[in-house]
Motif scaffolding. Structure first.
Motif, PDB file in Angstrom:
ATOM      1  N   TYR A   1      -3.614  -3.404   6.658  1.00 12.12           N
ATOM      2  CA  TYR A   1      -3.665  -2.599   7.886  1.00 12.12           C
ATOM      3  C   TYR A   1      -4.831  -1.605   7.829  1.00 12.12           C
ATOM      4  O   TYR A   1      -5.286  -1.208   6.754  1.00 12.12           O
ATOM      5  CB  TYR A   1      -2.349  -1.817   8.058  1.00 12.12           C
TER       6      TYR A   1
ATOM      7  N   LEU B   1      -6.849   1.559  10.670  1.00 11.81           N
ATOM      8  CA  LEU B   1      -7.102   2.162  11.984  1.00 11.81           C
ATOM      9  C   LEU B   1      -8.504   2.761  11.955  1.00 11.81           C
ATOM     10  O   LEU B   1      -8.922   3.293  10.919  1.00 11.81           O
ATOM     11  CB  LEU B   1      -6.158   3.342  12.231  1.00 11.81           C
TER      12      LEU B   1
ATOM     13  N   GLY C   1      -3.665  10.081  11.861  1.00  6.98           N
ATOM     14  CA  GLY C   1      -2.894  11.330  11.976  1.00  6.98           C
ATOM     15  C   GLY C   1      -2.031  11.439  13.228  1.00  6.98           C
ATOM     16  O   GLY C   1      -1.539  12.512  13.555  1.00  6.98           O
TER      17      GLY C   1
ATOM     18  N   MET D   1      -0.093   4.044  13.084  1.00 10.30           N
ATOM     19  CA  MET D   1       0.108   2.970  12.110  1.00 10.30           C
ATOM     20  C   MET D   1       1.573   2.849  11.722  1.00 10.30           C
ATOM     21  O   MET D   1       2.102   1.740  11.608  1.00 10.30           O
ATOM     22  CB  MET D   1      -0.781   3.184  10.872  1.00 10.30           C
TER      23      MET D   1
ATOM     24  N   ASN E   1      -5.881   5.812  -2.647  1.00 11.71           N
ATOM     25  CA  ASN E   1      -5.780   5.786  -1.185  1.00 11.71           C
ATOM     26  C   ASN E   1      -4.452   6.417  -0.740  1.00 11.71           C
ATOM     27  O   ASN E   1      -3.484   5.733  -0.388  1.00 11.71           O
ATOM     28  CB  ASN E   1      -5.900   4.344  -0.689  1.00 11.71           C
TER      29      ASN E   1
ATOM     30  N   ARG F   1       1.103   6.811   1.430  1.00  9.29           N
ATOM     31  CA  ARG F   1       2.108   7.479   2.289  1.00  9.29           C
ATOM     32  C   ARG F   1       2.636   6.502   3.338  1.00  9.29           C
ATOM     33  O   ARG F   1       3.828   6.457   3.620  1.00  9.29           O
ATOM     34  CB  ARG F   1       1.501   8.696   2.996  1.00  9.29           C
TER      35      ARG F   1
HETATM   36  C1  COA Z   1      -3.904   3.899   6.020  1.00  5.89           C
HETATM   37  C2  COA Z   1      -4.077   4.484   7.408  1.00  5.89           C
HETATM   38  C3  COA Z   1      -3.830   3.440   8.461  1.00  5.89           C
HETATM   39  C4  COA Z   1      -3.068   5.623   7.572  1.00  5.89           C
HETATM   40  O1  COA Z   1      -3.306   6.248   8.840  1.00  5.89           O
HETATM   41  P1  COA Z   1      -2.423   7.489   9.300  1.00  5.89           P
HETATM   42  O2  COA Z   1      -2.923   7.912  10.611  1.00  5.89           O
HETATM   43  O3  COA Z   1      -2.347   8.486   8.185  1.00  5.89           O
HETATM   44  O4  COA Z   1      -1.003   6.812   9.396  1.00  5.89           O
HETATM   45  P2  COA Z   1       0.014   6.852  10.587  1.00  5.89           P
HETATM   46  O5  COA Z   1      -0.579   6.273  11.814  1.00  5.89           O
HETATM   47  O6  COA Z   1       1.296   6.263  10.101  1.00  5.89           O
HETATM   48  O7  COA Z   1       0.192   8.386  10.857  1.00  5.89           O
HETATM   49  C5  COA Z   1       0.912   9.174   9.950  1.00  5.89           C
HETATM   50  C6  COA Z   1       0.353  10.561  10.003  1.00  5.89           C
HETATM   51  O8  COA Z   1       0.336  11.009  11.356  1.00  5.89           O
HETATM   52  C7  COA Z   1       1.131  12.195  11.492  1.00  5.89           C
HETATM   53  N1  COA Z   1       1.760  12.110  12.816  1.00  5.89           N
HETATM   54  C8  COA Z   1       1.341  12.773  13.896  1.00  5.89           C
HETATM   55  N2  COA Z   1       2.080  12.438  14.963  1.00  5.89           N
HETATM   56  C9  COA Z   1       2.983  11.523  14.553  1.00  5.89           C
HETATM   57  C10 COA Z   1       4.015  10.798  15.195  1.00  5.89           C
HETATM   58  N3  COA Z   1       4.273  10.930  16.497  1.00  5.89           N
HETATM   59  N4  COA Z   1       4.740   9.918  14.457  1.00  5.89           N
HETATM   60  C11 COA Z   1       4.503   9.764  13.139  1.00  5.89           C
HETATM   61  N5  COA Z   1       3.504  10.424  12.465  1.00  5.89           N
HETATM   62  C12 COA Z   1       2.764  11.300  13.178  1.00  5.89           C
HETATM   63  C13 COA Z   1       2.071  12.160  10.309  1.00  5.89           C
HETATM   64  O9  COA Z   1       2.500  13.455   9.956  1.00  5.89           O
HETATM   65  C14 COA Z   1       1.211  11.530   9.250  1.00  5.89           C
HETATM   66  O10 COA Z   1       0.353  12.447   8.641  1.00  5.89           O
HETATM   67  P3  COA Z   1       0.518  12.808   7.075  1.00  5.89           P
HETATM   68  O11 COA Z   1       0.419  11.516   6.317  1.00  5.89           O
HETATM   69  O12 COA Z   1      -0.610  13.742   6.832  1.00  5.89           O
HETATM   70  O13 COA Z   1       1.882  13.399   6.976  1.00  5.89           O
HETATM   71  C15 COA Z   1      -5.505   5.077   7.594  1.00  5.89           C
HETATM   72  O14 COA Z   1      -5.723   6.067   6.628  1.00  5.89           O
HETATM   73  C16 COA Z   1      -6.587   4.024   7.526  1.00  5.89           C
HETATM   74  O15 COA Z   1      -6.809   3.267   8.457  1.00  5.89           O
HETATM   75  N6  COA Z   1      -7.312   3.993   6.396  1.00  5.89           N
HETATM   76  C17 COA Z   1      -8.446   3.098   6.245  1.00  5.89           C
HETATM   77  C18 COA Z   1      -8.030   1.666   6.034  1.00  5.89           C
HETATM   78  C19 COA Z   1      -7.169   1.515   4.797  1.00  5.89           C
HETATM   79  O16 COA Z   1      -7.424   2.130   3.762  1.00  5.89           O
HETATM   80  N7  COA Z   1      -6.134   0.675   4.913  1.00  5.89           N
HETATM   81  C20 COA Z   1      -5.183   0.435   3.859  1.00  5.89           C
HETATM   82  C21 COA Z   1      -5.693  -0.537   2.878  1.00  5.89           C
HETATM   83  S1  COA Z   1      -4.454  -0.797   1.616  1.00  5.89           S
END
Ligand code: COA
Length: 187
Positions: A101, A103, A109, A113, A141, A146
């Motif tokens: 996955y 984004l 944030g 995801m 990562n 998380r």
């Molecule tokens: C991995 C990745 C998808 C995580 O993205 P993300 O935005 O942190 O994940 P989510 O969409 O689940 O959002 C969760 C975060 O949004 C926040 N949030 C805000 N509004 C929210 C809502 N309505 N519902 C849930 N979470 C919410 C949460 O608090 C959380 O933040 P935190 O982790 O600091 O507590 C992103 O970092 C990414 O694309 N990385 C690059 C690609 C990658 O490394 N992929 C994985 C390879 S293994």
């Protein structure tokens, strides 16, 4: 495993997850050319839009060749992809697959995801009949760790020097989630 006859479009409160297609070239190039988003990916950032065109062409073969399912993550009222989620590495006889996955950075944030992954995991353990999902995550990562831990994945192993991307060699943290863990999870 029950590989679907038709591509499984998934809808959540805010999102529609649909098959990747040619509309997604720009969005995929945005995410996969960003060195920050690609910091822990299994290959270097794209440098040219033609790489995104080729990636979309490959992704469009995943479903017909039954090799993977890749969903473009879109908002309900905007068809532009925010990122994508994949199930791949199917071992049909053992009912398992890997989860991948990402984004584009401006969509981090906001919980998109998590919302997308809940729908994909529901589909994997529901209609697809899988029993086990795996995620191979760079131990540095933290956002990705998380994301899987929030779903209930457990850290099951540490594979040393599993990847080489350019000059950089990195380890893998291997995470696993079972259908029975998912069924027992509090919603
Ligand atoms: C991995 C990745 C998808 C995580 O993205 P993300 O935005 O942190 O994940 P989510 O969409 O689940 O959002 C969760 C975060 O949004 C926040 N949030 C805000 N509004 C929210 C809502 N309505 N519902 C849930 N979470 C919410 C949460 O608090 C959380 O933040 P935190 O982790 O600091 O507590 C992103 O970092 C990414 O694309 N990385 C690059 C690609 C990658 O490394 N992929 C994985 C390879 S293994």
């Amino acid at each position: 495993m029950n590989f679907p006859q038709a591509f499984p479009v998934l809808a959540t409160q805010r999102l529609v997850l649909r098959d990747v297609d040619d509309r997604d070239v720009e969005a995929i190039f945005e995410m996969e050319s960003d060195p920050v988003a690609m910091r822990y990916w299994s290959r270097p950032p794209m440098r040219d839009r033609s790489e995104a065109v080729a990636a979309v062409a490959r992704a469009r073969q995943f479903f017909p060749s039954r090799s993977a399912l890749r969903w473009a993550i879109t908002l309900r009222d905007d068809d532009r992809a925010l990122g994508h989620v994949s199930l791949f590495g199917f071992v049909e006889a053992s009912n398992r697959a890997e989860l991948g996955y990402g984004l584009a950075r401006r969509h981090w944030g906001q919980g998109y995801m998590h919302e997308a992954l809940v729908a994909v995991v529901d589909c994997a353990f529901g209609d697809l009949g899988l029993r086990r999902l795996e995620a191979d995550v760079d131990p540095r990562n933290l956002a990705s760790i998380r994301a899987v831990e929030r779903l209930g994945f457990r850290r099951e192993g540490w594979l040393r020097e599993r990847w080489q991307v350019g000059e950089e060699i990195s380890d893998s943290a291997l995470f696993g989630l079972l259908a029975r863990d998912w069924a027992a999870r509090e919603r």
